[in-house]
Design an enzyme around this catalytic site. Structure first.
Site, PDB file in Angstrom:
ATOM      1  N   LYS A 106     -28.930  -0.026 -16.522  1.00 15.56           N
ATOM      2  CA  LYS A 106     -28.454   0.042 -15.568  1.00 15.56           C
ATOM      3  C   LYS A 106     -28.480   1.803 -14.702  1.00 15.56           C
ATOM      4  CE  LYS A 106     -25.323  -3.135 -17.489  1.00 15.56           C
ATOM      5  NZ  LYS A 106     -23.902  -3.618 -17.528  1.00 15.56           N
ATOM      6  N   GLY A 107     -28.932   2.428 -15.789  1.00 17.21           N
ATOM      7  CA  GLY A 107     -28.467   3.550 -15.863  1.00 17.21           C
ATOM      8  C   GLY A 107     -29.212   4.478 -14.663  1.00 17.21           C
ATOM      9  N   GLU A 123     -35.906   6.369 -12.995  1.00 14.77           N
ATOM     10  CA  GLU A 123     -36.064   6.069 -14.688  1.00 14.77           C
ATOM     11  C   GLU A 123     -34.545   6.999 -14.581  1.00 14.77           C
ATOM     12  OE1 GLU A 123     -34.854   5.081 -17.221  1.00 14.77           O
ATOM     13  OE2 GLU A 123     -36.818   4.379 -18.201  1.00 14.77           O
ATOM     14  N   ASP A 124     -33.745   6.386 -15.689  1.00 11.10           N
ATOM     15  CA  ASP A 124     -32.297   7.968 -15.879  1.00 11.10           C
ATOM     16  C   ASP A 124     -32.862   9.077 -16.651  1.00 11.10           C
ATOM     17  OD1 ASP A 124     -32.453   6.331 -17.922  1.00 11.10           O
ATOM     18  OD2 ASP A 124     -30.002   5.902 -17.987  1.00 11.10           O
ATOM     19  N   ASP A 141     -36.034  10.008 -23.294  1.00  5.70           N
ATOM     20  CA  ASP A 141     -36.215  10.194 -24.519  1.00  5.70           C
ATOM     21  C   ASP A 141     -36.702  10.534 -25.432  1.00  5.70           C
ATOM     22  OD1 ASP A 141     -34.860  11.561 -27.120  1.00  5.70           O
ATOM     23  OD2 ASP A 141     -33.359   9.576 -27.287  1.00  5.70           O
ATOM     24  N   LYS A 161     -35.338  14.559 -21.824  1.00  4.24           N
ATOM     25  CA  LYS A 161     -34.873  15.344 -23.453  1.00  4.24           C
ATOM     26  C   LYS A 161     -36.229  16.315 -23.698  1.00  4.24           C
ATOM     27  CE  LYS A 161     -31.348  13.045 -24.128  1.00  4.24           C
ATOM     28  NZ  LYS A 161     -30.205  12.543 -26.235  1.00  4.24           N
ATOM     29  N   PHE A 163     -26.714  13.679 -26.873  1.00  3.56           N
ATOM     30  CA  PHE A 163     -26.476  12.308 -25.914  1.00  3.56           C
ATOM     31  C   PHE A 163     -25.929  12.711 -25.039  1.00  3.56           C
ATOM     32  CE2 PHE A 163     -24.678   8.679 -25.475  1.00  3.56           C
ATOM     33  CZ  PHE A 163     -25.904   7.672 -25.814  1.00  3.56           C
ATOM     34  N   VAL A 164     -26.398  12.017 -23.451  1.00  4.05           N
ATOM     35  CA  VAL A 164     -25.658  12.927 -23.154  1.00  4.05           C
ATOM     36  C   VAL A 164     -24.841  11.485 -22.078  1.00  4.05           C
ATOM     37  CG1 VAL A 164     -26.613  14.940 -22.177  1.00  4.05           C
ATOM     38  CG2 VAL A 164     -27.399  12.848 -21.148  1.00  4.05           C
TER      39      VAL A 164
HETATM   40  P1  5GP Z   1     -36.148   6.588 -25.116  1.00  3.60           P
HETATM   41  O1  5GP Z   1     -36.972   5.118 -24.708  1.00  3.60           O
HETATM   42  O2  5GP Z   1     -36.916   7.214 -24.315  1.00  3.60           O
HETATM   43  O3  5GP Z   1     -35.745   6.269 -26.515  1.00  3.60           O
HETATM   44  O4  5GP Z   1     -34.910   6.268 -24.792  1.00  3.60           O
HETATM   45  C1  5GP Z   1     -34.111   5.387 -23.332  1.00  3.60           C
HETATM   46  C2  5GP Z   1     -33.536   4.525 -22.617  1.00  3.60           C
HETATM   47  O5  5GP Z   1     -32.284   5.125 -23.877  1.00  3.60           O
HETATM   48  C3  5GP Z   1     -32.684   5.390 -21.276  1.00  3.60           C
HETATM   49  O6  5GP Z   1     -33.194   4.946 -19.951  1.00  3.60           O
HETATM   50  C4  5GP Z   1     -31.044   5.429 -22.042  1.00  3.60           C
HETATM   51  O7  5GP Z   1     -30.748   4.124 -21.627  1.00  3.60           O
HETATM   52  C5  5GP Z   1     -31.389   5.622 -23.632  1.00  3.60           C
HETATM   53  N1  5GP Z   1     -30.902   7.004 -24.177  1.00  3.60           N
HETATM   54  C6  5GP Z   1     -31.452   7.866 -24.345  1.00  3.60           C
HETATM   55  N2  5GP Z   1     -31.117   9.581 -24.263  1.00  3.60           N
HETATM   56  C7  5GP Z   1     -29.632   9.069 -23.825  1.00  3.60           C
HETATM   57  C8  5GP Z   1     -28.894   9.961 -23.938  1.00  3.60           C
HETATM   58  O8  5GP Z   1     -28.224  10.308 -23.995  1.00  3.60           O
HETATM   59  N3  5GP Z   1     -27.662   9.062 -23.250  1.00  3.60           N
HETATM   60  C9  5GP Z   1     -27.271   7.906 -22.947  1.00  3.60           C
HETATM   61  N4  5GP Z   1     -26.576   7.602 -22.875  1.00  3.60           N
HETATM   62  N5  5GP Z   1     -28.410   6.925 -22.772  1.00  3.60           N
HETATM   63  C10 5GP Z   1     -29.932   7.773 -22.967  1.00  3.60           C
END
Ligand code: 5GP
Length: 189
Positions: free
Chosen positions: A57-58, A113-114, A117, A145, A166-167
């Site tokens: 949803k982000g 994409e939101d 990470d 990030k 974390f945001v």
């Molecule tokens: P990744 O697979 O890149 O580690 O994580 C991506 C997903 O993790 C993002 O689409 C989001 O849903 C969640 N996520 C990663 N970092 C954050 C953060 O700082 N805040 C929030 N609310 N969600 C995060």
């Protein structure tokens, strides 16, 4: 609980909600950068009809503001994924909860994409979407990030590179809260 405590929690104002930390990206910075990204996408996809694929949803607020900054006919579809892992870290094992309605064959796809990470979620998605024969497949990520990526998915457009905290806000949640904050701030909880 006093009425003012309830409204402080609901408002999500970092001055009043003790769970929220400092602002990482302000409302004005979001507005300006999204206008720039919109112009760039308009130039890069001129004479095309890009298909924006929003990752729910982000990305819903970002996608809606970005699309209005693009001066082209744009089509939309959405995917919802759920990542296995802890509350704040993904494992890279991703389940598609809602798949696309449209075919991607021959389409110029921009994944919206939101936040990236570890990069594992996006990496999985891109591999999956690439098998559907799009004419092109690009990514527009609002936040990346800095230094956290275990894999480096190709990111054509990036809004902001931010520290690893974390945001929340502007689509990003904790347990479904804070998505409607008009800025991005750290979460202390
Ligand atoms: P990744 O697979 O890149 O580690 O994580 C991506 C997903 O993790 C993002 O689409 C989001 O849903 C969640 N996520 C990663 N970092 C954050 C953060 O700082 N805040 C929030 N609310 N969600 C995060």
């Amino acid at each position: 609980m006093a009425a003012s405590d309830i409204s402080a929690g609901l408002s999500g104002d970092p001055d009043r909600d003790p769970q929220l930390g400092h602002v990482v990206v302000s409302e004005a910075e979001l507005r300006q950068r999204i206008a720039e990204l919109g112009k760039q996408i308009t130039d890069d996809y001129r004479d095309d009809v890009p298909l924006f694929v929003g990752v729910l949803k982000g990305a819903f607020l970002f996608m809606s503001d970005l699309a209005r900054a693009v001066d082209l006919p744009v089509e939309f579809d959405f995917m919802a994924v759920s990542s296995y892992g802890s509350a704040t870290k993904t494992s890279g094992i991703v389940r598609i909860v809602k798949d696309l309605d449209l075919e991607l064959t021959g389409r110029r796809v921009v994944v919206i994409e939101d936040i990236v990470d570890s990069g594992l979620t996006l990496n999985y998605l891109l591999k999956n979407l690439a098998t559907r024969d799009p004419a092109s497949l690009d990514v527009c990520a609002l936040l990346v990030k800095e230094g956290q990526q275990k894999v480096e998915p190709p990111l054509r457009y990036v809004g902001f590179r931010i520290p690893e905290d974390f945001v929340v806000g502007y689509g990003l949640d904790v347990a479904e809260r804070y998505r409607n904050l008009p800025y991005i701030c750290t979460y202390r909880g």
